[in-house]
Write an enzyme that holds these catalytic residues in place. Sequence first.
Site, PDB file in Angstrom:
ATOM      1  N   LYS A   1      22.284 -37.477  28.055  1.00 11.74           N
ATOM      2  CA  LYS A   1      21.271 -36.519  28.061  1.00 11.74           C
ATOM      3  C   LYS A   1      22.839 -35.327  29.108  1.00 11.74           C
ATOM      4  CE  LYS A   1      19.010 -32.806  28.176  1.00 11.74           C
ATOM      5  NZ  LYS A   1      18.909 -32.115  29.109  1.00 11.74           N
TER       6      LYS A   1
ATOM      7  N   SER B   1       6.484 -24.361  22.111  1.00 15.78           N
ATOM      8  CA  SER B   1       8.000 -23.863  22.701  1.00 15.78           C
ATOM      9  C   SER B   1       7.601 -23.752  23.840  1.00 15.78           C
ATOM     10  CB  SER B   1       8.167 -22.502  22.211  1.00 15.78           C
ATOM     11  OG  SER B   1       9.717 -22.040  22.028  1.00 15.78           O
TER      12      SER B   1
ATOM     13  N   SER C   1      12.637 -18.731  22.095  1.00 21.76           N
ATOM     14  CA  SER C   1      13.476 -19.685  22.012  1.00 21.76           C
ATOM     15  C   SER C   1      13.025 -20.211  20.969  1.00 21.76           C
ATOM     16  CB  SER C   1      13.496 -20.722  22.602  1.00 21.76           C
ATOM     17  OG  SER C   1      12.124 -21.856  22.681  1.00 21.76           O
TER      18      SER C   1
ATOM     19  N   ASN D   1      16.141 -35.902  31.987  1.00 17.30           N
ATOM     20  CA  ASN D   1      17.824 -35.154  31.867  1.00 17.30           C
ATOM     21  C   ASN D   1      18.859 -36.455  32.564  1.00 17.30           C
ATOM     22  OD1 ASN D   1      18.864 -32.678  32.620  1.00 17.30           O
ATOM     23  ND2 ASN D   1      19.274 -33.467  34.476  1.00 17.30           N
TER      24      ASN D   1
ATOM     25  N   HIS E   1      17.589 -22.378  33.316  1.00 18.20           N
ATOM     26  CA  HIS E   1      16.059 -23.331  32.586  1.00 18.20           C
ATOM     27  C   HIS E   1      15.369 -21.812  32.738  1.00 18.20           C
ATOM     28  CE1 HIS E   1      12.803 -25.047  30.247  1.00 18.20           C
ATOM     29  NE2 HIS E   1      12.141 -24.480  30.797  1.00 18.20           N
TER      30      HIS E   1
ATOM     31  N   ASP F   1      24.709 -32.773  26.372  1.00 21.97           N
ATOM     32  CA  ASP F   1      23.702 -31.956  26.032  1.00 21.97           C
ATOM     33  C   ASP F   1      23.547 -30.648  27.007  1.00 21.97           C
ATOM     34  OD1 ASP F   1      21.481 -29.840  27.301  1.00 21.97           O
ATOM     35  OD2 ASP F   1      19.832 -31.571  25.656  1.00 21.97           O
ATOM     36  N   ASN F   2      24.102 -30.989  28.540  1.00 19.32           N
ATOM     37  CA  ASN F   2      24.106 -29.446  29.178  1.00 19.32           C
ATOM     38  C   ASN F   2      25.566 -29.065  29.106  1.00 19.32           C
ATOM     39  OD1 ASN F   2      21.310 -31.128  29.432  1.00 19.32           O
ATOM     40  ND2 ASN F   2      21.676 -31.079  31.914  1.00 19.32           N
TER      41      ASN F   2
ATOM     42  N   ASP G   1       9.721 -29.753  28.118  1.00 21.57           N
ATOM     43  CA  ASP G   1      11.147 -28.949  28.876  1.00 21.57           C
ATOM     44  C   ASP G   1      11.014 -28.522  30.269  1.00 21.57           C
ATOM     45  OD1 ASP G   1      13.307 -28.560  29.260  1.00 21.57           O
ATOM     46  OD2 ASP G   1      13.949 -27.617  26.761  1.00 21.57           O
TER      47      ASP G   1
ATOM     48  N   SER H   1      19.965 -36.204  22.980  1.00 18.84           N
ATOM     49  CA  SER H   1      19.141 -36.209  23.734  1.00 18.84           C
ATOM     50  C   SER H   1      17.713 -36.458  23.478  1.00 18.84           C
ATOM     51  CB  SER H   1      18.712 -34.593  24.032  1.00 18.84           C
ATOM     52  OG  SER H   1      19.778 -33.968  24.182  1.00 18.84           O
TER      53      SER H   1
ATOM     54  N   GLN I   1      14.560 -39.159  24.648  1.00 22.22           N
ATOM     55  CA  GLN I   1      12.673 -38.849  24.297  1.00 22.22           C
ATOM     56  C   GLN I   1      12.192 -39.673  23.787  1.00 22.22           C
ATOM     57  OE1 GLN I   1      11.029 -36.680  25.857  1.00 22.22           O
ATOM     58  NE2 GLN I   1      12.570 -34.796  26.533  1.00 22.22           N
TER      59      GLN I   1
ATOM     60  N   GLU J   1      12.756 -33.823  29.839  1.00 19.86           N
ATOM     61  CA  GLU J   1      14.196 -33.150  29.103  1.00 19.86           C
ATOM     62  C   GLU J   1      15.487 -32.675  29.935  1.00 19.86           C
ATOM     63  OE1 GLU J   1      15.096 -33.269  25.682  1.00 19.86           O
ATOM     64  OE2 GLU J   1      16.066 -32.353  25.685  1.00 19.86           O
TER      65      GLU J   1
ATOM     66  N   HIS K   1      11.795 -26.304  23.539  1.00 14.59           N
ATOM     67  CA  HIS K   1      11.827 -25.509  22.446  1.00 14.59           C
ATOM     68  C   HIS K   1      12.152 -25.808  20.891  1.00 14.59           C
ATOM     69  CE1 HIS K   1      13.990 -24.004  26.029  1.00 14.59           C
ATOM     70  NE2 HIS K   1      14.260 -24.894  25.734  1.00 14.59           N
TER      71      HIS K   1
ATOM     72  N   CYS L   1      25.813 -26.815  25.917  1.00 15.56           N
ATOM     73  CA  CYS L   1      26.531 -25.356  26.586  1.00 15.56           C
ATOM     74  C   CYS L   1      27.987 -24.891  26.231  1.00 15.56           C
ATOM     75  CB  CYS L   1      26.042 -25.411  28.273  1.00 15.56           C
ATOM     76  SG  CYS L   1      24.438 -25.317  28.623  1.00 15.56           S
TER      77      CYS L   1
ATOM     78  N   HIS M   1      21.412 -25.671  21.100  1.00 10.85           N
ATOM     79  CA  HIS M   1      22.718 -26.207  21.018  1.00 10.85           C
ATOM     80  C   HIS M   1      22.820 -27.028  19.561  1.00 10.85           C
ATOM     81  CE1 HIS M   1      22.839 -26.584  25.077  1.00 10.85           C
ATOM     82  NE2 HIS M   1      22.234 -27.649  25.675  1.00 10.85           N
TER      83      HIS M   1
HETATM   84  P1  NAI Z   1      23.364 -28.981  38.424  1.00 12.38           P
HETATM   85  O1  NAI Z   1      21.791 -29.581  39.305  1.00 12.38           O
HETATM   86  O2  NAI Z   1      23.963 -30.018  37.638  1.00 12.38           O
HETATM   87  O3  NAI Z   1      23.973 -27.743  38.417  1.00 12.38           O
HETATM   88  C1  NAI Z   1      23.554 -26.913  38.709  1.00 12.38           C
HETATM   89  C2  NAI Z   1      24.442 -25.727  39.801  1.00 12.38           C
HETATM   90  O4  NAI Z   1      24.541 -24.875  40.159  1.00 12.38           O
HETATM   91  C3  NAI Z   1      24.660 -27.338  41.222  1.00 12.38           C
HETATM   92  O5  NAI Z   1      26.108 -27.753  41.446  1.00 12.38           O
HETATM   93  C4  NAI Z   1      24.563 -26.214  42.607  1.00 12.38           C
HETATM   94  O6  NAI Z   1      25.225 -26.921  43.614  1.00 12.38           O
HETATM   95  C5  NAI Z   1      24.568 -25.421  42.154  1.00 12.38           C
HETATM   96  N1  NAI Z   1      23.688 -24.049  42.490  1.00 12.38           N
HETATM   97  C6  NAI Z   1      22.307 -23.899  42.877  1.00 12.38           C
HETATM   98  N2  NAI Z   1      22.443 -22.779  44.264  1.00 12.38           N
HETATM   99  C7  NAI Z   1      23.718 -21.932  43.813  1.00 12.38           C
HETATM  100  C8  NAI Z   1      23.716 -21.110  44.329  1.00 12.38           C
HETATM  101  N3  NAI Z   1      22.921 -19.580  44.290  1.00 12.38           N
HETATM  102  N4  NAI Z   1      24.843 -20.314  43.816  1.00 12.38           N
HETATM  103  C9  NAI Z   1      26.495 -20.848  42.862  1.00 12.38           C
HETATM  104  N5  NAI Z   1      25.619 -21.980  42.789  1.00 12.38           N
HETATM  105  C10 NAI Z   1      25.193 -22.770  42.829  1.00 12.38           C
HETATM  106  O7  NAI Z   1      22.151 -28.902  36.720  1.00 12.38           O
HETATM  107  P2  NAI Z   1      22.537 -28.403  35.174  1.00 12.38           P
HETATM  108  O8  NAI Z   1      22.053 -29.658  34.699  1.00 12.38           O
HETATM  109  O9  NAI Z   1      24.063 -28.102  35.488  1.00 12.38           O
HETATM  110  O10 NAI Z   1      20.910 -26.703  35.035  1.00 12.38           O
HETATM  111  C11 NAI Z   1      21.339 -25.581  35.306  1.00 12.38           C
HETATM  112  C12 NAI Z   1      20.198 -25.171  35.241  1.00 12.38           C
HETATM  113  O11 NAI Z   1      20.470 -25.214  33.054  1.00 12.38           O
HETATM  114  C13 NAI Z   1      18.833 -25.948  34.915  1.00 12.38           C
HETATM  115  O12 NAI Z   1      17.912 -24.977  35.362  1.00 12.38           O
HETATM  116  C14 NAI Z   1      18.697 -26.607  33.181  1.00 12.38           C
HETATM  117  O13 NAI Z   1      16.868 -26.777  32.865  1.00 12.38           O
HETATM  118  C15 NAI Z   1      19.479 -25.529  33.143  1.00 12.38           C
HETATM  119  N6  NAI Z   1      19.588 -26.131  31.763  1.00 12.38           N
HETATM  120  C16 NAI Z   1      19.863 -25.741  30.345  1.00 12.38           C
HETATM  121  C17 NAI Z   1      19.571 -25.669  28.881  1.00 12.38           C
HETATM  122  C18 NAI Z   1      20.095 -24.599  27.863  1.00 12.38           C
HETATM  123  O14 NAI Z   1      20.727 -25.375  26.475  1.00 12.38           O
HETATM  124  N7  NAI Z   1      20.140 -23.865  28.262  1.00 12.38           N
HETATM  125  C19 NAI Z   1      20.682 -27.661  28.851  1.00 12.38           C
HETATM  126  C20 NAI Z   1      20.383 -27.880  30.033  1.00 12.38           C
HETATM  127  C21 NAI Z   1      20.316 -27.484  31.390  1.00 12.38           C
END
Ligand code: NAI
Length: 476
Positions: free
Chosen positions: A229, A74, A79, A224, A344, A233-234, A137, A405, A409, A199, A51, A238, A397
């Site tokens: 991180k 990006s 983003s 990650n 993501h 960050d997550n 990322d 984070s 990196q 990332e 991003h 968020c 963020h």
């Molecule tokens: P995580 O693996 O810690 O959490 C995801 C959760 O979703 C898990 O606990 C899993 O059991 C649950 N899950 C999976 N399938 C499901 C379903 N069908 N119904 C309900 N729950 C379900 O992953 P994290 O780190 O929380 O990341 C989640 C997403 O967010 C990823 O795609 C990551 O890349 C992205 N992300 C986005 C950010 C942003 O700024 N928008 C920042 C960091 C991560």
Amino acid sequence: MDFKVADLSLAEFGRKEIRLAEHEMPGLMAVRKEYADKKPLRGAKITGSLHMTVQTAVLIETLVALGAEVRWASCNIFSTQDHAAAAVVVGPDGTPDDPKGVPVFAWKGETLEEYWWCTDQALRWPDGSGPNMLLDDGGDATLLVHKGAEFEKAGAVPSAAEDDPEEWKVILDRLRRTIAEEPGRWTRTAAGIKGVTEETTTGVHRLYEMERNGTLLFPAINVNDSVTKSKFDNKYGCRHSVIDGLNRATDVLIGGKVAVVCGYGDVGKGCAEALRGQGARVIVTEIDPICALQAAMDGYQVTTLEDVVETADIFITATGNVDIITADHMARMKHQAIVANIGHFDNEIDMAGLARVPGIKKINIKPQVDEWVFPDGHSIIVLAEGRLMNLGCATGHPSFVMSNSFTNQVIAQIELFTKTDQYPVGVYRLPKHLDEKVARLHLDALGVKLTRLTKKQAEYIGVDVDGPYKPEHYRY
Ligand code: NAI
């Protein structure tokens, strides 16, 4: 210098925000200072796909300060902050008429074709060579190189099936063209890459999958899963930016509303806490009994989406998984329910299925906010076309959390670039003492006073006075 951004005249505004961000990114600035003379990234040619925000600008300029040549795209079509992109191209010493910074290929609101063109440009140096490091990322730059090399080896780019996602068709098209124009380019590019630092959760999933299948072509550091991180960050990132996205997009009062958070991982935990902080009644959905139990003990109702789809006001997907909210779910929602994804990729909400509902109408309210009106007259509001809403509708963020984070990196880039021999093809995490170092670099700014172990105490709990303080299996 080749580059493509929206408007170089935004550079001055971008530079002012970068200056403020630098103060809020003590980790990155400390690393800059520590390595100012050594320049450990001298000789590194880094392609970044992440991003293109103000915070990323500070990251890019840190990599340059450490000696690297950098090209950037990006990792999401919505983003980019255009003023940040402009400032990076112009650079601290250039002007819009005489840019002296880093080639960036990114603007807010790219089409999918433009997005993959930008990724391709970031992967190609003007002399026709490729990068020797990737900073990714979500894994799109890694994917393009791997698929390109795979298809070159196979001697053909497969044709897309009709029901393949639109984006996959765009990727195949780009690879078909580049392979025809520059035979062997992707194989050469892959061979020249010493490693990638990744990332996010979703990109890391892809890397481990390739490692399992034996298709990974170069070593990777999973940034990650540095504690500093994903647990910061997550979660805390968020916690801040989910509300920012909702407010800027809709300005709906969150207090009293029923908000559903799908997924209670690191991102879901941050979102749920933020929504509760605004006075929403938060409901969590989970598939993992451990995370479901955590959510329940944190005081949230945990149930299935089916149970609440008709009564909730706000839906946030945070799973990193596909098909979480289907077109059928959306058809059953309340009038003007808000649907948004913070995971993501844009496959958590079935946007293609929504568009196919017979008689459905899409009214664009403003950029990245659409009202979808069903034939019965009720509508829902979808943010950022189902792409990550905190970056599509707000600015992602804040600097301080991204400093954690991005310090990881930079350290990961130095590790892979300078100690290539120590990392055979595989996926690695940074050692714990570096994770602790990243945290340490952020304590002073918050006025944190750390207690120092006595020698006796250190011996009693079996650690070194200077750390690491926890065993590898500790979960924080
Ligand atoms: P995580 O693996 O810690 O959490 C995801 C959760 O979703 C898990 O606990 C899993 O059991 C649950 N899950 C999976 N399938 C499901 C379903 N069908 N119904 C309900 N729950 C379900 O992953 P994290 O780190 O929380 O990341 C989640 C997403 O967010 C990823 O795609 C990551 O890349 C992205 N992300 C986005 C950010 C942003 O700024 N928008 C920042 C960091 C991560």
